[in-house]
Design a protein around this motif. Structure first.
Motif, PDB file in Angstrom:
ATOM      1  N   ASN A  55       0.832  -1.222   0.000  1.00 41.17           N
ATOM      2  CA  ASN A  55       0.000   0.000   0.000  1.00 41.17           C
ATOM      3  C   ASN A  55       0.857   1.259   0.000  1.00 41.17           C
ATOM      4  OD1 ASN A  55      -2.675  -0.925  -0.188  1.00 41.17           O
ATOM      5  ND2 ASN A  55      -2.642  -1.568   1.962  1.00 41.17           N
ATOM      6  N   PHE A  56       2.023   1.137   0.609  1.00 37.66           N
ATOM      7  CA  PHE A  56       2.964   2.261   0.604  1.00 37.66           C
ATOM      8  C   PHE A  56       3.477   2.505  -0.824  1.00 37.66           C
ATOM      9  CE2 PHE A  56       6.953   4.377   2.240  1.00 37.66           C
ATOM     10  CZ  PHE A  56       6.282   5.433   2.825  1.00 37.66           C
ATOM     11  N   VAL A  57       3.711   1.409  -1.552  1.00 40.06           N
ATOM     12  CA  VAL A  57       4.119   1.524  -2.969  1.00 40.06           C
ATOM     13  C   VAL A  57       3.028   2.265  -3.741  1.00 40.06           C
ATOM     14  CG1 VAL A  57       4.572   0.252  -5.124  1.00 40.06           C
ATOM     15  CG2 VAL A  57       5.577  -0.551  -2.982  1.00 40.06           C
ATOM     16  N   SER A 132      -6.108  -2.018  -8.021  1.00 40.02           N
ATOM     17  CA  SER A 132      -5.621  -0.988  -7.097  1.00 40.02           C
ATOM     18  C   SER A 132      -4.682  -0.028  -7.818  1.00 40.02           C
ATOM     19  CB  SER A 132      -4.884  -1.619  -5.917  1.00 40.02           C
ATOM     20  OG  SER A 132      -5.743  -2.463  -5.209  1.00 40.02           O
ATOM     21  N   THR A 133      -3.811  -0.580  -8.665  1.00 39.03           N
ATOM     22  CA  THR A 133      -2.878   0.275  -9.418  1.00 39.03           C
ATOM     23  C   THR A 133      -3.661   1.292 -10.246  1.00 39.03           C
ATOM     24  OG1 THR A 133      -1.369  -1.603  -9.564  1.00 39.03           O
ATOM     25  CG2 THR A 133      -0.909   0.248 -11.018  1.00 39.03           C
ATOM     26  N   LEU A 134      -4.721   0.811 -10.908  1.00 43.46           N
ATOM     27  CA  LEU A 134      -5.528   1.720 -11.749  1.00 43.46           C
ATOM     28  C   LEU A 134      -6.136   2.837 -10.900  1.00 43.46           C
ATOM     29  CD1 LEU A 134      -7.357  -0.814 -14.115  1.00 43.46           C
ATOM     30  CD2 LEU A 134      -5.294   0.523 -14.571  1.00 43.46           C
ATOM     31  N   PHE A 135      -6.603   2.474  -9.697  1.00 43.40           N
ATOM     32  CA  PHE A 135      -7.196   3.492  -8.827  1.00 43.40           C
ATOM     33  C   PHE A 135      -6.158   4.548  -8.441  1.00 43.40           C
ATOM     34  CE2 PHE A 135      -7.412   4.868  -4.358  1.00 43.40           C
ATOM     35  CZ  PHE A 135      -8.407   5.832  -4.518  1.00 43.40           C
ATOM     36  N   TYR A 136      -4.976   4.080  -8.012  1.00 40.72           N
ATOM     37  CA  TYR A 136      -3.963   5.047  -7.555  1.00 40.72           C
ATOM     38  C   TYR A 136      -3.428   5.894  -8.716  1.00 40.72           C
ATOM     39  CZ  TYR A 136      -4.091   3.051  -2.909  1.00 40.72           C
ATOM     40  OH  TYR A 136      -4.510   2.665  -1.658  1.00 40.72           O
ATOM     41  N   GLU A 152       4.017  21.777  -5.308  1.00 47.50           N
ATOM     42  CA  GLU A 152       2.655  21.685  -4.792  1.00 47.50           C
ATOM     43  C   GLU A 152       2.193  20.225  -4.773  1.00 47.50           C
ATOM     44  OE1 GLU A 152       0.221  25.047  -6.253  1.00 47.50           O
ATOM     45  OE2 GLU A 152      -1.426  23.607  -6.226  1.00 47.50           O
ATOM     46  N   ALA A 153       2.593  19.478  -5.820  1.00 52.37           N
ATOM     47  CA  ALA A 153       2.207  18.064  -5.905  1.00 52.37           C
ATOM     48  C   ALA A 153       2.774  17.275  -4.735  1.00 52.37           C
ATOM     49  CB  ALA A 153       2.698  17.479  -7.225  1.00 52.37           C
ATOM     50  N   SER A 154       4.015  17.595  -4.355  1.00 53.41           N
ATOM     51  CA  SER A 154       4.638  16.835  -3.269  1.00 53.41           C
ATOM     52  C   SER A 154       3.988  17.143  -1.912  1.00 53.41           C
ATOM     53  CB  SER A 154       6.149  17.096  -3.222  1.00 53.41           C
ATOM     54  OG  SER A 154       6.383  18.460  -3.082  1.00 53.41           O
ATOM     55  N   VAL A 155       3.259  18.258  -1.824  1.00 55.31           N
ATOM     56  CA  VAL A 155       2.534  18.583  -0.587  1.00 55.31           C
ATOM     57  C   VAL A 155       1.136  17.958  -0.628  1.00 55.31           C
ATOM     58  CG1 VAL A 155       1.570  20.463   0.797  1.00 55.31           C
ATOM     59  CG2 VAL A 155       3.821  20.718  -0.251  1.00 55.31           C
ATOM     60  N   ILE A 156       0.513  18.094  -1.769  1.00 59.90           N
ATOM     61  CA  ILE A 156      -0.874  17.627  -1.927  1.00 59.90           C
ATOM     62  C   ILE A 156      -0.971  16.100  -1.778  1.00 59.90           C
ATOM     63  CG2 ILE A 156      -1.164  17.154  -4.411  1.00 59.90           C
ATOM     64  CD1 ILE A 156      -3.450  19.150  -4.443  1.00 59.90           C
ATOM     65  N   ILE A 157       0.142  15.419  -2.033  1.00 57.98           N
ATOM     66  CA  ILE A 157       0.154  13.959  -1.991  1.00 57.98           C
ATOM     67  C   ILE A 157       0.208  13.430  -0.543  1.00 57.98           C
ATOM     68  CG2 ILE A 157       2.666  13.520  -2.117  1.00 57.98           C
ATOM     69  CD1 ILE A 157       0.147  11.758  -4.353  1.00 57.98           C
ATOM     70  N   LEU A 158       0.617  14.274   0.400  1.00 53.61           N
ATOM     71  CA  LEU A 158       0.821  13.804   1.776  1.00 53.61           C
ATOM     72  C   LEU A 158      -0.442  13.204   2.426  1.00 53.61           C
ATOM     73  CD1 LEU A 158       3.314  16.475   3.136  1.00 53.61           C
ATOM     74  CD2 LEU A 158       3.793  14.116   2.471  1.00 53.61           C
ATOM     75  N   PRO A 159      -1.593  13.882   2.343  1.00 57.43           N
ATOM     76  CA  PRO A 159      -2.794  13.260   2.923  1.00 57.43           C
ATOM     77  C   PRO A 159      -3.129  11.915   2.276  1.00 57.43           C
ATOM     78  CG  PRO A 159      -3.257  15.504   2.161  1.00 57.43           C
ATOM     79  CD  PRO A 159      -1.878  15.203   1.760  1.00 57.43           C
ATOM     80  N   ILE A 163      -3.818   8.675   4.327  1.00 55.72           N
ATOM     81  CA  ILE A 163      -5.133   8.007   4.335  1.00 55.72           C
ATOM     82  C   ILE A 163      -5.077   6.645   3.640  1.00 55.72           C
ATOM     83  CG2 ILE A 163      -7.537   8.166   3.523  1.00 55.72           C
ATOM     84  CD1 ILE A 163      -7.263  11.237   3.883  1.00 55.72           C
ATOM     85  N   PHE A 164      -4.477   6.628   2.435  1.00 53.84           N
ATOM     86  CA  PHE A 164      -4.512   5.374   1.674  1.00 53.84           C
ATOM     87  C   PHE A 164      -3.362   4.429   2.040  1.00 53.84           C
ATOM     88  CE2 PHE A 164      -7.102   8.291  -0.795  1.00 53.84           C
ATOM     89  CZ  PHE A 164      -8.202   7.493  -1.075  1.00 53.84           C
ATOM     90  N   GLY A 165      -2.213   5.015   2.337  1.00 56.65           N
ATOM     91  CA  GLY A 165      -1.059   4.174   2.669  1.00 56.65           C
ATOM     92  C   GLY A 165      -1.172   3.558   4.058  1.00 56.65           C
TER      93      GLY A 165
END
Lengths: 235, 282
Positions: A55-57, A132-136, A152-159, A163-165
């Motif tokens: 899930n971390f991947v 799952s890959t398709l969803f992510y 901005e992308a590297s910040v927006i990805i944190l939640p 949540i998902f990881g």
């Protein structure tokens, strides 16, 4: 809306070459692989731990790479050039997703090998991992289209990573805090539950509910991706 | 199809701000048409509408015979090229790799890359990484990209802004070559000398309206004060009327071997713009 495999593959080849020269993408993949190698050296790895890495991947590699490459295309104005070329939305999204898909599958396989994960039945697991890959990928595309820059992308990805990881960690609080009930339906949690059932010897016929939930996430995120792309196509 | 672009009653309003108000113009096949105006006059908005990136508030647009609803199709985009002052090139890839992608997207043989790089004087830079190129070279690569598929219609949004005169000259030469091969060019600029050297016709855009539209030569004649400026050997300068009386006077100066140079007093496009709109082209 048209689709040209030739154009999609041209975008894929370009992205592959571009990604091979991209330091931050390479280092992100390396961190996840190192984490898997570290867990692999701990001896007997529980199923929960295998899926923590997987899930971390998905969160760190799949969603982040897709988000970052789309955000970079926006930041450098290259996405606009692609949109103004004969490449259709399908060509661009498919081409740009293919490279993330390949990197994800290779990383998941390598991490599973490093942690010593051997599922009882590879078919439903492979199917669930691909879904799952398709969803992510779709999630990364949406976030990339929302971001104005890689920063901005590297910040927006944190939640998303949280949540998902690490969503499965929140499962123990669901009974205590009812607003966390949604966690049960997260694709990452569904994937873990499916993996447990596979280990118990259940087949496709018994796993449909988990696959259905993950598929719903894929469809929902794909629709949102199309809406977002169409919005971005116009100024 | 004589007109490549036909625009009738085009308007674009953002909230309570009017970017374009009732534009009417057409661009003929093979023509280089200049849309001139200061920043914020609506030039880029017009290009964005004509390339399907922006929906007009009202009005009718037809480009290459296609209505606005068809301007987002692959078929339309195969026939056009768009160049802005932002190159949109992949920084980590080489010049060749960037052009290769667009050859594949436009279904053009890779052998075109060498040809187009020669045209923009970058034949020896194919292997160079884009991030290592100067601004002028970047713009020439962007031009080379537009050359690849020899579009029927090329949109240029301020193509030489912030370029030095030598690089601007390279770009202008390239554009003239493309135009000679049959590409219609729609150019927006606030550089009057660029417009004079490239355009068959120009339109002055101010506050979302076309103020005047004609050939640069005709405009200069129309706004000329019909006088000649004569520079004499005694250091003086005289202004003569461009008529028979002026000719007699000029004859006198020339017979006496007094003349160094004679110039017609035609205004520049910039002067005309100021006269019409009351503001500078910045």
């Amino acid at each position: 809306m048209t689709f040209s495999m030739k154009r999609a593959l041209a975008i894929f080849q370009k992205d592959l070459k571009d990604l091979s020269k991209n330091m931050y993408i390479g280092s992100t993949v390396l961190i996840v692989i190192l984490l898997a190698a570290l867990y692999g050296r701990m001896g007997e790895v529980p199923l929960e731990m295998h899926y923590l890495v997987i899930n971390f991947v998905f969160a760190m590699v799949t969603a982040f790479i897709q988000c970052a490459i789309i955000a970079e295309e926006k930041e450098k104005n290259t996405l606009r050039s692609l949109m103004l070329s004969p490449a259709s939305m399908n060509d661009i999204i498919f081409g740009k997703s293919l490279v993330t898909f390949v990197v994800t599958i290779l990383t998941v396989v390598l991490c599973a090998w490093l942690t010593g994960y051997q599922p009882a039945d590879i078919l439903p697991i492979a199917f669930a991992l691909i879904l799952s890959t398709l969803f992510y990928i779709a999630l990364g595309t949406i976030l990339g289209l929302l971001s104005k820059s890689v920063m901005e992308a590297s910040v927006i990805i944190l939640p998303v990573v949280f949540i998902f990881g690490f969503g499965s960690f929140l499962m123990s609080y669901v009974e205590e805090y009812s607003f966390l009930a949604f966690v049960e339906y997260l694709p990452s949690v569904q994937l873990i539950e499916l993996a447990y059932e596979v280990e118990e010897g259940l087949g496709f016929g018994d796993l449909w509910f988990h696959l259905f939930i993950i598929a719903l996430w894929v469809i929902g995120s794909a629709i949102l991706t199309i809406i977002m792309y169409k919005k971005r196509e116009m100024d | 199809m004589d007109n490549v672009i036909e625009v009738n009653g085009l308007a674009k309003v953002y909230g309570n701000q009017t970017a374009l108000a009732d534009l009417d113009f057409s661009v003929k096949k093979g023509e280089t048409f200049g849309f001139l105006g200061p920043s914020g006059s609506g030039k880029t908005t017009t290009i964005k509408i004509l390339t399907g990136q922006l929906t007009p508030t009202s009005g009718e647009v037809k480009v290459l015979g296609l209505p606005f609803s068809s301007l987002r199709t692959s078929e339309y985009r195969k026939r056009i090229g768009v160049i802005t002052d932002n190159s949109g090139l992949y920084q980590r890839l080489s010049v060749y790799e960037n052009l290769k992608l667009y050859c594949q997207l436009y279904d053009v043989p890779l052998t075109r890359i060498e040809e187009v790089l020669k045209t923009v004087n970058l034949a020896n830079e194919a292997k160079k990484i884009v991030s290592k190129l100067s601004k002028g070279m970047l713009q020439r690569v962007t031009l080379a990209r537009a050359f690849l598929h020899e579009p029927d219609l090329l949109f240029l949004d301020e193509p030489t802004s912030a370029l030095d005169p030598v690089n601007s000259m390279h770009i202008h030469r390239g554009l003239k070559k493309l135009n000679e091969k049959g590409t219609t060019i729609f150019l927006t600029t606030h550089d009057m000398s660029e417009a004079e050297s490239l355009c068959d016709r120009v339109a002055f855009l101010h506050k979302g309206n076309i103020q005047i539209m004609d050939e640069p030569k005709q405009l200069r004649r129309k706004y000329s004060d019909h006088t000649l400026r004569v520079e004499l050997k005694n250091g003086k300068e005289v202004v003569l009327a461009n008529n028979s009386e002026g000719a007699q006077e000029l004859y006198k100066y020339m017979s006496a071997d007094q003349v160094i140079s004679v110039h017609s007093n035609e205004p520049t496009l910039g002067d005309i713009f100021v006269e019409i709109t009351g503001r500078e082209l910045i």
